[in-house]
Write an enzyme that holds these catalytic residues in place. Structure first.
Site, mmCIF file in Angstrom:
data_model
loop_
_atom_site.group_PDB
_atom_site.id
_atom_site.type_symbol
_atom_site.label_atom_id
_atom_site.label_comp_id
_atom_site.label_asym_id
_atom_site.label_seq_id
_atom_site.Cartn_x
_atom_site.Cartn_y
_atom_site.Cartn_z
ATOM 1 N N CYS A 52 35.691 16.870 42.473
ATOM 2 C CA CYS A 52 36.462 15.665 42.130
ATOM 3 C C CYS A 52 37.954 15.792 42.401
ATOM 4 O O CYS A 52 38.699 14.860 42.132
ATOM 5 C CB CYS A 52 36.283 15.346 40.650
ATOM 6 S SG CYS A 52 34.609 14.831 40.254
ATOM 7 N N CYS A 77 34.503 11.696 36.397
ATOM 8 C CA CYS A 77 33.466 12.444 37.102
ATOM 9 C C CYS A 77 32.269 12.750 36.223
ATOM 10 O O CYS A 77 31.211 13.090 36.713
ATOM 11 C CB CYS A 77 34.038 13.737 37.664
ATOM 12 S SG CYS A 77 34.582 14.869 36.371
#
Length: 83
Positions: A52, A77
């Site tokens: 991420c 995320c």
């Protein structure tokens, strides 16, 4: 706000540095020898986990690459989701 209730996750979230500017934070880190992630020196200014996070490009805001896929419906995320 410095203290916030997160209804979704049932958590109190506290941000003790909300009134600090980035320069103040780094001054404190250096003056008090606070350990920090060396990835900051490589442009990773908001560090999550590997899939991420991307390095921030010059001129971008600090969290610009935190959720690099930029989906308006999915900004987290899921790393910190409670089970």
């Amino acid at each position: 706000r410095a203290i916030k209730w997160d209804e979704t996750h049932g958590l109190v979230k506290i941000n003790p540095l909300i009134g600090w500017h980035e320069e103040q934070i780094w001054d404190y880190i250096r003056r008090h020898h606070v350990p920090y992630n060396k990835l900051h020196e490589q442009g990773f200014l908001s560090i999550g986990y590997q899939p991420c996070t991307r390095a921030v490009k010059p001129g971008e805001v600090i969290r610009a690459r935190r959720w690099w896929w930029e989906s308006p419906d999915h900004k987290e995320c899921g790393l910190h989701l409670r089970k």
